[in-house]
Scaffold this active site. Structure first.
Site, PDB file in Angstrom:
ATOM      1  N   HIS A 115       0.868  -1.180   0.000  1.00  0.00           N
ATOM      2  CA  HIS A 115       0.000   0.000   0.000  1.00  0.00           C
ATOM      3  C   HIS A 115       0.905   1.229   0.000  1.00  0.00           C
ATOM      4  CE1 HIS A 115      -2.642   3.066   1.632  1.00  0.00           C
ATOM      5  NE2 HIS A 115      -2.029   3.049   2.792  1.00  0.00           N
ATOM      6  N   TYR A 133      -5.926   9.263   1.733  1.00  0.00           N
ATOM      7  CA  TYR A 133      -5.989   9.845   3.070  1.00  0.00           C
ATOM      8  C   TYR A 133      -4.747  10.687   3.308  1.00  0.00           C
ATOM      9  CZ  TYR A 133      -2.960   5.918   4.608  1.00  0.00           C
ATOM     10  OH  TYR A 133      -1.935   5.010   4.750  1.00  0.00           O
ATOM     11  N   ASP A 193     -28.064 -19.921  17.955  1.00  0.00           N
ATOM     12  CA  ASP A 193     -29.327 -20.639  18.141  1.00  0.00           C
ATOM     13  C   ASP A 193     -29.335 -21.784  17.143  1.00  0.00           C
ATOM     14  OD1 ASP A 193     -29.704 -19.079  15.843  1.00  0.00           O
ATOM     15  OD2 ASP A 193     -31.802 -18.677  16.281  1.00  0.00           O
TER      16      ASP A 193
END
Length: 811
Positions: free
Chosen positions: A219, A253, A542
Site C-alpha cells: 500500500h 488519506y 441458536d
C-alpha cells in the site's frame, strides 16, 4: 492453579498490547518473540501512518477502535486531532449520512459539517470541491512505535519477556496440543502460543497445520516536501494539529508530519507480496515491511491530491514507500484458536486502529473464556473450506483492497468468484430467472423473474410502495408476489445453504444437553429450538436439534463457528460431521403445502401424523427424505431433506405436483419479510454473545431445571423482568420507508438503540424493523429511526405481527 506459560509471536502493536493485557490480568509468564530487532522490528507497526477512524459498519470493529483510542490516550501515545471524511460527490455525501448513523448507533460522537466548516478545520482544502464531511472529534493519530515501547515496558515490569532477533521456525505440538515454539536460539515451551505475526501470519499458521486466509499486500504512502501553509502550525513534540483526512472518492488519506503532508493511497493496482521472499533483516534505512516506492502507481493520486489541496502544487513528493499489510477475504481480522492444535491462537490481519481492542478481546478469551465484545465477524472459523483455497483468498483479498473506500450496499454480492457452491436445484432456479446473491460461497436466490407476471394479480393492499434508490438496490417488488403465494398458496424455498451437522455416538444426548439451553431428552422424532450460550450467558448461537435416532441428531446451525464449538467440546466417542454439502433441503410452505406433499407419499403428513416440531423419515415421490415440521416463515409446511444426488428429482417431483396448486419458487427477500412478521430472530444480526436470552425475547428456549449446561450459572437470577434492554419489533409509521439495519433509534429524542433486521412486511402492509432498545420502550411507545439524516417515526409493536396464536402453522 498457576497461570499458563504463553508465547506471543510478534512484538508489534498487537503482540505488545496482548502482553500488556495478559499481564494486567495476572498471566505473568509471557514471552514475546520477534524475528526483528527490538523495539523497531520491521513489521507493519514500524511504518504505520497511525490514522484511527473509529466509525465502521461493524459494531465490533467500532468497539475495538474506541478501546484503542482510550488506551493509547492513557499511554500518552495518541494525538486526538479529530477525523474528517470529505464528500466530493452526492453519493459520498449520502454515504456519510449513513456513516453518521453508524457512529450514533455505536456511541461515537460525530457530526456532519458543511464545506465552510471543513475549510475552517482544514484550511488547505479547496472548499468548492466538497459537499461537506463527517467530523469525529475523538479520532486521531496513534503513535504506534512509541506505544509498543510503552506497552513492552509495562508488561515487562509485570514479568513478561520481550526477545528480539529470534525467528520462530516451528510450532511444537503433541497429542493435538501446542507445547511451544522452536527458534534458531532454541525451544521455548508454552501452554499457549498466539500468532501476532502480521503479514507473516499465514507462514506461522502453516507451522501449526492451519490455513490462515490472509494476503500480504503493498500500500503506497508518500511524504511531500515542505508545505508553506503548514510551517509553524506544529512543534517537534506535537507533529500534527489538523484532523486526519480521508478523500475516499479518490481512495486517499492525509495526515500532517510537521510542515509536510503524508499521503496514503489505495487507488493503485493490488500488489500481492510473497512474504517468504522478504529479507527479515532491519537496518537504519530498510525493513522487510517497506518495499520501494513505485512512482508511476502514485502519479494519478498525486494529481488528485493537488486538486483537493491546491497548496500541494507548490511542493512535490520527496519520499515514499510501498508498505505491506494484511487483507482477508472479507476485510475483517482473524481471531481464534486452531481446530487441530489446541492452545495455538491467532490475532492476525489487525490494523493499528483496532489493535488494543483486539488484544483485549483475545486476553479475555484466554483468561476468562469469553470476550465482552461479540467476535463472530472476526472469528477465524467463519470461513467455509472453499474460502480457504489460496486462489480464493488471493482474489477476494485483492478485491477488498480495491473496494476498501468504495460505497458498498449491505446486500452487494461479489462479482467474482461465483458459482463456487450451487445446490442441486440450481439449474431449475436459473430456468426460473433466479436473481442470485452470494453468502458463504453459496448461490442463493433472492427472487425469481418468472414470478413477475404475478404482481399484476396481487391484491392492491399487497403491492408495496416504491422504495428510495438505496433500499431499492438488490431488491425487487416480485418478493411481494412470492410472499403472497407463501401466505395464501404454496411456495418452494431452497434451504440447502443453511449449515447442518450430524452428531452421533454414545453420549451424544448428554453432550448436546451440556451445550444447549432447552430440554433435548425427548422421544425420537422430536425437533427442538434451543440456544448455545457462552460462559457469561451471551447467546453464541441458536440451533435446531432433531433427534433422528436414540444417539443420532441432526443439528441446524449458523456456520463453521458452531462446528468448531461442537468439535472442541465433543467427548471421546461422539462424532461431529458436517453434512451440508452432501445433503439438500426444500422448504415447502403455505396453506396448500399438505395438498402438495401428501399425494406424493404413503406416509401420513396430516397434523396428527406429523405434528409441529416433529421429524420423520419418509419417501416423497420415491425419494428418501427426512421431513421436519418446521416453518421459519410462519406457515404450514416442512423442511424436507434428502441426499444431494436425489435433490433434483425431489424438486422436480414437488414442482410438477404443485402446478395445479399454483406453486411458486420463492427467494430470500420474501423469506426475510415473512420471518420478521413472525418475529423469528436471526443470530449474528438480531442477537449475539453481547445479549442474553431474556433480552433477546428467547426465554421460552431456556430450561434451567433440565440440569447443567454451559452458561446456566451466568444467567441464574436473570429474567425478562430484570432485563434493562430488549429486542423490540417496530412498525414504520409512514408505511413506506424501508430501512436496512444498523440505523440509530431515538427514544424521547435521545439515541438509545439501533436497528438489527428490517424489511417491508407484505402481509401487514408496512415496513418492519427490529431494534435493541431500553426495556422502558414498551409496546405502543413512539420512537424515531435516523435514516439518511432524517428522523422516521416508528412505533413499538406487540410481536409477532402475524398469527400470534400459531393457528396457521399448526393446522
Amino acid at each position: 492453579m498457576s497461570a499458563p506459560k504463553v508465547v506471543i509471536i510478534g512484538a508489534g502493536i498487537v503482540g505488545a498490547n496482548l502482553a500488556d493485557e495478559l499481564t494486567a490480568r495476572g498471566w505473568a509468564d509471557v514471552t514475546v518473540l520477534d524475528q526483528g530487532p527490538l523495539p523497531r522490528t520491521g513489521g507493519s507497526t514500524s511504518h504505520a501512518p497511525g490514522l484511527v477512524f473509529q466509525t465502521n459498519p461493524s459494531k465490533t470493529m467500532t468497539e475495538f477502535a474506541k478501546y484503542t483510542v482510550s488506551k493509547l490516550r492513557e499511554l500518552d501515545c495518541f494525538l486526538q486531532v479529530g477525523g474528517m471524511e470529505v464528500a466530493t460527490t452526492p453519493a459520498r455525501w449520502e454515504d456519510l449520512e449513513r456513516k453518521h448513523g453508524w457512529a450514533t448507533s455505536w456511541g461515537v460522537d460525530g457530526q456532519l459539517i458543511d464545506a465552510g466548516e471543513c475549510v475552517s478545520r482544514w484550511p488547505l482544502l479547496d472548499g468548492s470541491r466538497i459537499f461537506g464531511a463527517l467530523y469525529v472529534p475523538t479520532d486521531g493519530l496513534a503513535r504506534a512505535a512509541k506505544a509498543v515501547e510503552v506497552l513492552a515496558a509495562r508488561a515487562t515490569a509485570r514479568g513478561a519477556r520481550f526477545i528480539g532477533s529470534t525467528r520462530v521456525t516451528d510450532v511444537l505440538q503433541e497429542g493435538g496440543r501446542v507445547t511451544g515454539v522452536r527458534t534458531g536460539q532454541g525451544d521455548f515451551p508454552a501452554d499457549v502460543v498466539v500468532s501476532c505475526a502480521g503479514f507473516w501470519g499465514r507462514e506461522i499458521g502453516a507451522m501449526a497445520g492451519m490455513d490462515v486466509p490472509l494476503l500480504p499486500l503493498a500500500h503506497q504512502y508518500a511524504k511531500t516536501g515542505q508545505v508553506a501553509e503548514l510551517v509553524g502550525r506544529t512543534t517537534e513534540e506535537v507533529e500534527a494539529s489538523l484532523p486526519i483526512l480521508r478523500h475516499q472518492d479518490q481512495d486517499l488519506y492525509f495526515r500532517e508530519h510537521g510542515d509536510r503532508l503524508g499521503i496514503g493511497s489505495y487507488a493503485h493496482r493490488p500488489m500481492p507480496v510473497d512474504e517468504s521472499t522478504l529479507d527479515p533483516a532491519v537496518t537504519e534505512t530498510t525493513m522487510p515491511s517497506m518495499l520501494p516506492f513505485t512512482e508511476d502507481d502514485f502519479s494519478p493520486s498525486w494529481e488528485e491530491s493537488k486538486l483537493l489541496l491546491p497548496a500541494l502544487r507548490q511542493t512535490k513528493v520527496e519520499e515514499g514507500f510501498n508498505g505491506i499489510f494484511s487483507f482477508t477475504p472479507d476485510g475483517q481480522s482473524l481471531i481464534g484458536e486452531s481446530a487441530g492444535v489446541r492452545g495455538f491462537w491467532l490475532a492476525e490481519a489487525v490494523w493499528v486502529t483496532h489493535s488494543a481492542g483486539i488484544a483485549k478481546a483475545v486476553a479475555e478469551l484466554l483468561v476468562d473464556g469469553h470476550s465482552e465484545t461479540d467476535l463472530h465477524e472476526v472469528d477465524v472459523h467463519r470461513f467455509e473450506e472453499v474460502q480457504l483455497a489460496p486462489s480464493y483468498v488471493s482474489e477476494t483479498a485483492q478485491q477488498n483492497f480495491v473496494e476498501v473506500y468504495d460505497i458498498l450496499h449491505p446486500l452487494q454480492p461479489k462479482l467474482s468468484p461465483r458459482d463456487l457452491r450451487v445446490t442441486p436445484f440450481h439449474a431449475r432456479q436459473r430456468e426460473l430467472g433466479a436473481v442470485f446473491l452470494e453468502a458463504g460461497g453459496w448461490e442463493r436466490p433472492h427472487w425469481f423473474e418468472a414470478n413477475a407476471p404475478l404482481l399484476e394479480k396481487l391484491p392492491h393492499d399487497w403491492l408495496p410502495p416504491a422504495r428510495d434508490a438505496w433500499s431499492a438496490q438488490f431488491h425487487s417488488p416480485i418478493a411481494a408476489a412470492e410472499a403472497w403465494h407463501t401466505r395464501n398458496g404454496v411456495a418452494l424455498y431452497d434451504m440447502t445453504p443453511l449449515k447442518r451437522v450430524e452428531i452421533s455416538g454414545p453420549g451424544s444426548l448428554g453432550f448436546l444437553q451440556s451445550l444447549t439451553t432447552n430440554q433435548l431428552d425427548k422421544s425420537v422424532g422430536s425437533v427442538t429450538y434451543t440456544l448455545m450460550l457462552d460462559d457469561a450467558g451471551g447467546v453464541r448461537s441458536d440451533v435446531t436439534v432433531a433427534r433422528l435416532e436414540p444417539e443420532v441428531f441432526q443439528v441446524g446451525i449458523n456456520g463453521n463457528i458452531d462446528v468448531d464449538h461442537f468439535v472442541k467440546h465433543a467427548p471421546s466417542g461422539v462424532q461431529v460431521r458436517d453434512i451440508t454439502g452432501g445433503t439438500c433441503c426444500v422448504g415447502v410452505w403455505g396453506p396448500l403445502a399438505r395438498d402438495l406433499v401428501q399425494p406424493l407419499s404413503r406416509e401420513d403428513f396430516s397434523h396428527q401424523g406429523l405434528k409441529y416440531f416433529r421429524a420423520r423419515k419418509a419417501r416423497i415421490a420415491g425419494v428418501p427424505v427426512t421431513a421436519m415440521r418446521l416453518s421459519y416463515v410462519g406457515e404450514l409446511g416442512w423442511e424436507i431433506y434428502t441426499s444431494a444426488d436425489n435433490g433434483l428429482r425431489l424438486w422436480d417431483a414437488l414442482w410438477a405436483a404443485g402446478q395445479s396448486l399454483g406453486v411458486v419458487a420463492a427467494g430470500r427477500a420474501a423469506f426475510n419479510s415473512l420471518r420478521l412478521e413472525k418475529g423469528y430472530r436471526l443470530w449474528g444480526t438480531d442477537m449475539t454473545t453481547e445479549h442474553d436470552p431474556y433480552e433477546a425475547g428467547l426465554a421460552f428456549a431456556v430450561r434451567p431445571a433440565k440440569g447443567p449446561f454451559l452458561g446456566r450459572d451466568a444467567i441464574e437470577g436473570r429474567s425478562e423482568e430484570t432485563a434493562s434492554r430488549r429486542l423490540r419489533c417496530l412498525t414504520i409509521d409512514d408505511g413506506r420507508t424501508v430501512v436496512l439495519g444498523k440505523e440509530p433509534v431515538f427514544v424521547d429524542g435521545v439515541a438509545a438503540g439501533y436497528v438489527t433486521s428490517a424489511a417491508y412486511g407484505y402481509t401487514v402492509g408496512r415496513p418492519i424493523a427490529y431494534a435493541w432498545l431500553p426495556a422502558s420502550a414498551d409496546v405502543g411507545s413512539g420512537v424515531e429511526i435516523e435514516y439518511f439524516g432524517r428522523r422516521v417515526a416508528a412505533t413499538v409493536a406487540a410481536e409477532p405481527l402475524v398469527d400470534p396464536g400459531m393457528e396457521r402453522i399448526r393446522r
